[in-house]
Write a protein that holds these residues in place. Sequence first.
Motif, PDB file in Angstrom:
ATOM      1  N   SER A 165       0.626  -0.904   0.364  1.00 30.90           N
ATOM      2  CA  SER A 165       0.202  -0.272  -0.264  1.00 30.90           C
ATOM      3  C   SER A 165       1.127   1.390   0.073  1.00 30.90           C
ATOM      4  O   SER A 165       0.180   2.414  -0.691  1.00 30.90           O
ATOM      5  CB  SER A 165      -0.770   0.049   1.185  1.00 30.90           C
ATOM      6  N   THR A 166       2.009   1.036   0.506  1.00 30.26           N
ATOM      7  CA  THR A 166       3.091   2.479  -0.111  1.00 30.26           C
ATOM      8  C   THR A 166       3.282   2.422  -1.020  1.00 30.26           C
ATOM      9  O   THR A 166       3.426   4.162  -0.972  1.00 30.26           O
ATOM     10  CB  THR A 166       4.035   2.163   0.972  1.00 30.26           C
ATOM     11  N   GLN A 167       3.761   2.062  -1.727  1.00 31.68           N
ATOM     12  CA  GLN A 167       3.823   1.851  -3.220  1.00 31.68           C
ATOM     13  C   GLN A 167       2.730   2.710  -3.584  1.00 31.68           C
ATOM     14  O   GLN A 167       3.123   3.485  -5.156  1.00 31.68           O
ATOM     15  CB  GLN A 167       4.332   1.083  -3.583  1.00 31.68           C
ATOM     16  N   ALA A 168       1.197   2.942  -3.028  1.00 34.37           N
ATOM     17  CA  ALA A 168       0.712   3.535  -4.002  1.00 34.37           C
ATOM     18  C   ALA A 168       0.566   4.887  -3.374  1.00 34.37           C
ATOM     19  O   ALA A 168       0.616   5.751  -4.720  1.00 34.37           O
ATOM     20  CB  ALA A 168      -0.278   3.021  -3.456  1.00 34.37           C
ATOM     21  N   LEU A 169       1.071   5.361  -2.387  1.00 31.02           N
ATOM     22  CA  LEU A 169       1.078   6.316  -1.703  1.00 31.02           C
ATOM     23  C   LEU A 169       2.648   7.157  -2.059  1.00 31.02           C
ATOM     24  O   LEU A 169       2.553   8.306  -2.807  1.00 31.02           O
ATOM     25  CB  LEU A 169       0.978   6.764  -0.504  1.00 31.02           C
ATOM     26  N   GLN A 170       3.804   6.310  -2.952  1.00 31.14           N
ATOM     27  CA  GLN A 170       4.183   6.806  -3.440  1.00 31.14           C
ATOM     28  C   GLN A 170       4.669   7.729  -4.787  1.00 31.14           C
ATOM     29  O   GLN A 170       4.752   8.741  -5.689  1.00 31.14           O
ATOM     30  CB  GLN A 170       5.712   5.872  -3.087  1.00 31.14           C
ATOM     31  N   LEU A 171       3.595   6.827  -6.130  1.00 33.42           N
ATOM     32  CA  LEU A 171       3.446   6.793  -7.287  1.00 33.42           C
ATOM     33  C   LEU A 171       1.639   8.327  -6.968  1.00 33.42           C
ATOM     34  O   LEU A 171       2.915   8.780  -7.864  1.00 33.42           O
ATOM     35  CB  LEU A 171       2.922   5.430  -7.691  1.00 33.42           C
ATOM     36  N   GLY A 172       1.206   8.094  -6.193  1.00 41.48           N
ATOM     37  CA  GLY A 172       0.397   8.882  -6.753  1.00 41.48           C
ATOM     38  C   GLY A 172       0.420  10.891  -6.175  1.00 41.48           C
ATOM     39  O   GLY A 172      -0.169  11.570  -6.815  1.00 41.48           O
ATOM     40  N   GLU A 173       1.289  10.729  -5.442  1.00 42.24           N
ATOM     41  CA  GLU A 173       1.563  12.502  -5.616  1.00 42.24           C
ATOM     42  C   GLU A 173       2.376  13.034  -6.222  1.00 42.24           C
ATOM     43  O   GLU A 173       2.194  13.142  -7.102  1.00 42.24           O
ATOM     44  CB  GLU A 173       2.592  12.721  -4.170  1.00 42.24           C
ATOM     45  N   PRO A 174       3.974  12.157  -6.650  1.00 39.59           N
ATOM     46  CA  PRO A 174       4.619  12.578  -7.930  1.00 39.59           C
ATOM     47  C   PRO A 174       4.075  12.145  -9.608  1.00 39.59           C
ATOM     48  O   PRO A 174       3.694  13.668 -10.129  1.00 39.59           O
ATOM     49  CB  PRO A 174       5.832  11.525  -8.157  1.00 39.59           C
ATOM     50  N   LEU A 175       2.626  11.380  -9.241  1.00 44.47           N
ATOM     51  CA  LEU A 175       1.900  11.242 -10.840  1.00 44.47           C
ATOM     52  C   LEU A 175       0.936  12.579 -10.686  1.00 44.47           C
ATOM     53  O   LEU A 175       0.555  13.098 -11.679  1.00 44.47           O
ATOM     54  CB  LEU A 175       1.199  10.098 -10.714  1.00 44.47           C
ATOM     55  N   ARG A 176       0.582  12.884  -9.465  1.00 40.31           N
ATOM     56  CA  ARG A 176      -0.881  13.318  -9.270  1.00 40.31           C
ATOM     57  C   ARG A 176       0.062  15.430  -9.851  1.00 40.31           C
ATOM     58  O   ARG A 176      -1.042  15.779 -10.201  1.00 40.31           O
ATOM     59  CB  ARG A 176      -1.521  14.031  -8.202  1.00 40.31           C
ATOM     60  N   LYS A 177       1.135  15.890  -8.777  1.00 38.66           N
ATOM     61  CA  LYS A 177       1.584  16.959  -9.662  1.00 38.66           C
ATOM     62  C   LYS A 177       2.270  17.093 -11.060  1.00 38.66           C
ATOM     63  O   LYS A 177       2.299  18.184 -12.230  1.00 38.66           O
ATOM     64  CB  LYS A 177       3.096  16.954  -7.976  1.00 38.66           C
ATOM     65  N   ALA A 178       2.782  15.811 -11.778  1.00 25.94           N
ATOM     66  CA  ALA A 178       2.753  16.009 -12.882  1.00 25.94           C
ATOM     67  C   ALA A 178       1.977  16.160 -13.603  1.00 25.94           C
ATOM     68  O   ALA A 178       1.698  16.806 -15.314  1.00 25.94           O
ATOM     69  CB  ALA A 178       3.241  14.752 -13.540  1.00 25.94           C
TER      70      ALA A 178
END
Length: 228
Positions: A165-178
């Motif tokens: 589940s941590t990987q989802a959090l780590q991907l979500g924020e930078p992808l949203r910023k992009a």
Amino acid sequence: MANNYYEGTGVLMLDRVTPVIKALFGAFALDENYPGDGLAYIARIAETNDPQWSDVLDELEALAKQLGIPVPDEDEPTLAPLLERMAADFGTDQDEELENLIEHHRFEDSADLEALLLIATCLNDGHNLVAIQFEGCWHCSKPRLFELGGDGCYLSRDLTVSRSSTQALQLGEPLRKAILAADAEEASALIALEAASLLAGIRDEPFRMTVRHRVAERLAQTPASTSR
């Protein structure tokens, strides 16, 4: 004071539970009768059972003696030389993955399922273990931020898939910023990295490259044609 825990349950996918399976996975609360139909239950439960490599060593030593395999004479027994002798007896001492494991693995502290799977497939006494499925979670005795989560894995000699589940959090924020920055290069790089991670789990390199090219072709297709 807060305490942190990790626990999980899963299954071994195999033909039957044998002495080798009992030696390797007995400390995982192994239940050969549940759920059945080629699946055997395993678990790692906080403050109940925490399988260690020392447990595996003790059980494999006992099994080796039963099979008439000489146990290395050491003041402080270690797993690597014992595995070498057992692999030779099973005719798998030339297995490159096992050789690499024996050479580089420390075999200390908690026993890991990926290494146990490899050992089991090289010490096949009729169990024919093909894969392990396992889901776990970590939690805290206090509901602290980001100290609760989960993970899952599918392990075999052909494929490894593992996510948390941590990987989802780590991907979500930078992808949203992009996305907000309309940065297609960064967004595509993040998604490509995720795809590459999944592809890396395929052990057969030529087949992995074939799949990679086919995935690229499918992504290039129009939405209307992807359903075919």
